[in-house]
Write an enzyme that holds these catalytic residues in place. Structure first.
Site, PDB file in Angstrom:
ATOM      1  CD  GLU A 175      42.099  42.398  34.977  1.00  0.00           C
ATOM      2  OE1 GLU A 175      42.002  43.445  35.639  1.00  0.00           O
ATOM      3  OE2 GLU A 175      42.600  41.346  35.422  1.00  0.00           O
ATOM      4  CD  GLN A 209      33.638  43.179  35.632  1.00  0.00           C
ATOM      5  OE1 GLN A 209      34.149  43.860  36.502  1.00  0.00           O
ATOM      6  NE2 GLN A 209      34.170  43.040  34.425  1.00  0.00           N
ATOM      7  CD  GLU A 253      49.784  40.151  43.553  1.00  0.00           C
ATOM      8  OE1 GLU A 253      49.530  40.083  42.329  1.00  0.00           O
ATOM      9  OE2 GLU A 253      50.898  39.931  44.032  1.00  0.00           O
ATOM     10  N   GLY A 258      45.133  50.677  42.512  1.00  0.00           N
ATOM     11  CA  GLY A 258      46.471  50.291  42.977  1.00  0.00           C
ATOM     12  C   GLY A 258      47.466  51.428  42.819  1.00  0.00           C
ATOM     13  CE  LYS A 275      37.028  49.292  50.715  1.00  0.00           C
ATOM     14  NZ  LYS A 275      35.776  48.735  50.544  1.00  0.00           N
ATOM     15  CB  CYS A 298      43.784  38.859  38.791  1.00  0.00           C
ATOM     16  SG  CYS A 298      44.097  37.844  40.218  1.00  0.00           S
TER      17      CYS A 298
HETATM   18  P1  NDP Z   1      38.744  48.467  42.743  1.00  0.00           P
HETATM   19  O1  NDP Z   1      40.204  48.566  42.569  1.00  0.00           O
HETATM   20  O2  NDP Z   1      37.946  49.678  42.548  1.00  0.00           O
HETATM   21  O3  NDP Z   1      38.401  47.897  44.191  1.00  0.00           O
HETATM   22  C1  NDP Z   1      39.220  47.030  44.946  1.00  0.00           C
HETATM   23  C2  NDP Z   1      39.144  47.438  46.415  1.00  0.00           C
HETATM   24  O4  NDP Z   1      39.706  48.742  46.573  1.00  0.00           O
HETATM   25  C3  NDP Z   1      37.720  47.532  46.932  1.00  0.00           C
HETATM   26  O5  NDP Z   1      37.666  47.137  48.287  1.00  0.00           O
HETATM   27  C4  NDP Z   1      37.434  49.014  46.776  1.00  0.00           C
HETATM   28  O6  NDP Z   1      36.384  49.475  47.586  1.00  0.00           O
HETATM   29  C5  NDP Z   1      38.762  49.593  47.215  1.00  0.00           C
HETATM   30  N1  NDP Z   1      38.961  50.988  46.800  1.00  0.00           N
HETATM   31  C6  NDP Z   1      38.366  51.644  45.772  1.00  0.00           C
HETATM   32  N2  NDP Z   1      38.811  52.918  45.737  1.00  0.00           N
HETATM   33  C7  NDP Z   1      39.686  53.070  46.738  1.00  0.00           C
HETATM   34  C8  NDP Z   1      40.472  54.156  47.226  1.00  0.00           C
HETATM   35  N3  NDP Z   1      40.453  55.359  46.650  1.00  0.00           N
HETATM   36  N4  NDP Z   1      41.279  53.960  48.295  1.00  0.00           N
HETATM   37  C9  NDP Z   1      41.333  52.759  48.885  1.00  0.00           C
HETATM   38  N5  NDP Z   1      40.591  51.694  48.501  1.00  0.00           N
HETATM   39  C10 NDP Z   1      39.788  51.834  47.430  1.00  0.00           C
HETATM   40  O7  NDP Z   1      38.218  47.332  41.829  1.00  0.00           O
HETATM   41  P2  NDP Z   1      36.680  46.934  41.600  1.00  0.00           P
HETATM   42  O8  NDP Z   1      36.337  45.931  42.626  1.00  0.00           O
HETATM   43  O9  NDP Z   1      35.789  48.095  41.494  1.00  0.00           O
HETATM   44  O10 NDP Z   1      36.808  46.298  40.180  1.00  0.00           O
HETATM   45  C11 NDP Z   1      37.044  47.129  39.057  1.00  0.00           C
HETATM   46  C12 NDP Z   1      37.901  46.429  38.057  1.00  0.00           C
HETATM   47  O11 NDP Z   1      39.138  46.043  38.677  1.00  0.00           O
HETATM   48  C13 NDP Z   1      37.334  45.125  37.575  1.00  0.00           C
HETATM   49  O12 NDP Z   1      36.455  45.308  36.544  1.00  0.00           O
HETATM   50  C14 NDP Z   1      38.579  44.391  37.167  1.00  0.00           C
HETATM   51  O13 NDP Z   1      38.970  44.789  35.887  1.00  0.00           O
HETATM   52  C15 NDP Z   1      39.605  44.843  38.148  1.00  0.00           C
HETATM   53  N6  NDP Z   1      39.791  43.903  39.258  1.00  0.00           N
HETATM   54  C16 NDP Z   1      40.903  43.165  39.267  1.00  0.00           C
HETATM   55  C17 NDP Z   1      41.090  42.251  40.260  1.00  0.00           C
HETATM   56  C18 NDP Z   1      42.280  41.423  40.275  1.00  0.00           C
HETATM   57  O14 NDP Z   1      42.415  40.560  41.144  1.00  0.00           O
HETATM   58  N7  NDP Z   1      43.179  41.611  39.352  1.00  0.00           N
HETATM   59  C19 NDP Z   1      40.136  42.036  41.313  1.00  0.00           C
HETATM   60  C20 NDP Z   1      38.991  42.886  41.235  1.00  0.00           C
HETATM   61  C21 NDP Z   1      38.864  43.788  40.243  1.00  0.00           C
HETATM   62  P3  NDP Z   1      34.873  49.478  46.985  1.00  0.00           P
HETATM   63  O15 NDP Z   1      34.480  48.080  46.841  1.00  0.00           O
HETATM   64  O16 NDP Z   1      34.101  50.174  47.987  1.00  0.00           O
HETATM   65  O17 NDP Z   1      34.953  50.172  45.665  1.00  0.00           O
END
Ligand code: NDP
Length: 480
Positions: free
Chosen positions: A379, A327, A246, A229, A170, A280
């Site tokens: 972050e 963002q 992560e 997470g 996903k 990240c």
């Molecule tokens: P999210 O944690 O919301 O999303 C990451 C993944 O998890 C996406 O595929 C998302 O789906 C999915 N997800 C969201 N909600 C659920 C749930 N309840 N159960 C299972 N899966 C879920 O991060 P975002 O992409 O929205 O980014 C938000 C913030 O996270 C950023 O602004 C940043 O601060 C941080 N971030 C950190 C990263 C890192 O590598 N450290 C990477 C990306 C983001 P969907 O896309 O449909 O929401």
């Protein structure tokens, strides 16, 4: 419409996701299926049913499949890089680099499929021997963020398959394009049994949640925000599923008085602003010893102002747009907050209007910041870096470790003693000397400590800790 891939078939969905180019929001990259929990359950059933056939494949056959996938990704890297740059906004050179990494990851794990083994030990009991072997975990749910739309999926899917698991993938709703392209390569050249690999695009609240809560999903590998997470951890812990997380970082780059100034500045610019700071591992806190502080800030200001912000597909662009409006709003709100708290804006931090409508933001550099300010605690995930002045090395080290995160850290110094001390005492999972905190190899472990990561490391041969279950077998040999 680009469809979901379930049980070896392309399947449409009732909802459509229009994938927009953040460099030019008039450009629709494509229309993609937005699946739901029912589709996720179909994919989970297919992945679960496929395990019976998949375990009969030899390790060599699995290796060949991964190798073919890796080869195709590398052959198509230019085209895939353009897609990545268009949907996520990473400048083209970086985007092609990310695709190359994804191809290499598949080829590395092709080798791992054959290389990984177990142990054979004498027992403490006479005539008895002990085997420690590794078996697939089963169905793995792969949930990925938007910031590395092909590399992160690759470094989760490739080991999952290499060690004999089946996958339901996903991707982030914001970047379905690379995910779909990867699925189509796996479909075309993988030759995997039906159901071993499945792609279900759709929102986290539906598709992601269905994966996390299904008793038929044995493990979840997740990269994304700390908030999601934590939610996944709670659910998986309750139902006894394996999970690996992560999450965020607030990575420090320490610059000592004896550092090579030009190297320190280019290291900080790369670490803080490349990939629009949306990594990240980005160097968001620049902790600078007082003797070099003023000259470092001056050179950083000049270098930050000189960065060329623009369309990700233009060859002279160094910093692409922010990935989305949400963002961008988050970045701007942190910038305003830092200004309000008295931090000095040395460069950038402004919304930029170019010819094409896109989410452009000039990289922001703040000085005169304190480590206890929100800009240094939370972050941001954008092109925003702060300078924190340190009295001496010990103070710099204490500041570097004073964070809830522990993903990556760096130090710029010419002293072997300081570099060695920092490597030993940094509270991060990855430490860089005279290198940006971001930018890692694919054949060695990736991951952090404290609030950044949970569970076994990703990448390299360490990936098997998560993607296999260990079994200990005892044999009493009779008549020998
Ligand atoms: P999210 O944690 O919301 O999303 C990451 C993944 O998890 C996406 O595929 C998302 O789906 C999915 N997800 C969201 N909600 C659920 C749930 N309840 N159960 C299972 N899966 C879920 O991060 P975002 O992409 O929205 O980014 C938000 C913030 O996270 C950023 O602004 C940043 O601060 C941080 N971030 C950190 C990263 C890192 O590598 N450290 C990477 C990306 C983001 P969907 O896309 O449909 O929401």
């Amino acid at each position: 419409m680009h469809e979901n891939y379930i049980n070896g078939e392309w399947v449409g969905a009732s909802e459509v996701n229009r994938n927009l180019n953040p460099s030019d929001t008039r450009d629709v990259v494509g229309e993609y299926a937005r699946g739901d929990d029912a589709q996720a359950r179909q994919a989970i059933d297919a992945a679960s049913d496929a395990l019976e056939t998949w375990v009969t494949w030899t390790s060599e056959a699995r290796a060949d499949a991964l190798d073919r996938i890796g080869d195709r990704i590398l052959a198509d890297k230019q085209q895939l890089g353009e897609l990545l740059a268009r949907e996520e906004g990473k400048p083209l050179t970086e985007a092609v680099g990310e695709v190359t990494r994804a191809g290499r990851v598949f080829k590395f794990f092709a080798g791992e499929a054959i290389r990984f083994g177990g142990e054979f030990l004498p027992s403490v009991r006479p005539g008895v021997s002990v085997e420690v072997s590794r078996e697939p975990v089963g169905v793995v749910g792969v949930i990925t963020p938007w910031n590395f739309p092909i590399a992160i999926p690759a470094w989760k899917i490739a080991p999952a398959l290499a060690y004999g698991n089946s996958v339901v993938f996903k991707p982030a709703d914001l970047v379905p394009g690379c995910a779909w392209a990867l699925a189509s390569i796996i479909d075309e050249v993988g030759g995997l049994p039906k159901g071993v690999f499945n792609l279900v695009m759709g929102p986290g609240s539906k598709v992601g949640n269905a994966l996390v809560s299904s008793p038929r999903v044995n493990a979840i590998t997740f990269t994304g925000s700390s908030e999601t997470g934590r939610r996944i951890a709670a659910e998986c812990a309750v139902r006894g599923a394996k999970f690996q997380l992560e999450m965020g970082g607030k990575n420090p780059l320490v610059v000592l008085d004896d550092a090579d100034l030009e190297l320190a500045v280019s290291t900080a610019i790369n670490g803080a602003f490349f990939s629009t700071g949306q990594r990240c591992t980005s160097s968001s806190r620049l902790i600078v010893e007082k003797g070099i502080h003023d000259s470092f800030v001056k050179r950083m200001r000049e270098a930050t102002q000189a960065l060329k912000v623009g369309n990700a597909l233009h060859p002279d662009t160094q910093i692409g747009p922010v990935a989305s409006q949400a963002q961008l709003d988050q970045d701007l709100s942190y910038i305003e907050g830092a200004k309000r708290s008295g931090c000095r804006l040395e460069a950038g931090g402004e919304r930029l209007s170019l010819e094409a409508p896109g989410y452009y933001l000039t990289p922001a550099l703040f000085s005169q910041t304190r480590n206890d300010m929100p800009i240094n605690r939370e972050e941001v995930f954008g092109p925003v870096a702060t300078v924190i002045q340190a009295e001496d090395y010990e103070h710099a080290l204490a500041l570097a470790n004073d964070t809830i995160y522990g993903l990556s850290s760096g130090i710029c110094t010419q002293s072997l003693a300081r570099a060695t001390h920092f490597k030993r005492h940094s509270g991060a999972g990855m430490v860089m000397v005279n290198l940006p905190t971001a930018g890692v190899d694919y054949h060695v472990p990736f991951g952090g400590r404290k609030g950044s990561s949970y569970g076994p490391r990703e990448q390299g041969s360490y990936a098997k800790e998560f993607f296999t279950n260990v079994k200990t077998s005892y044999t009493l040999a009779q008549g020998v």
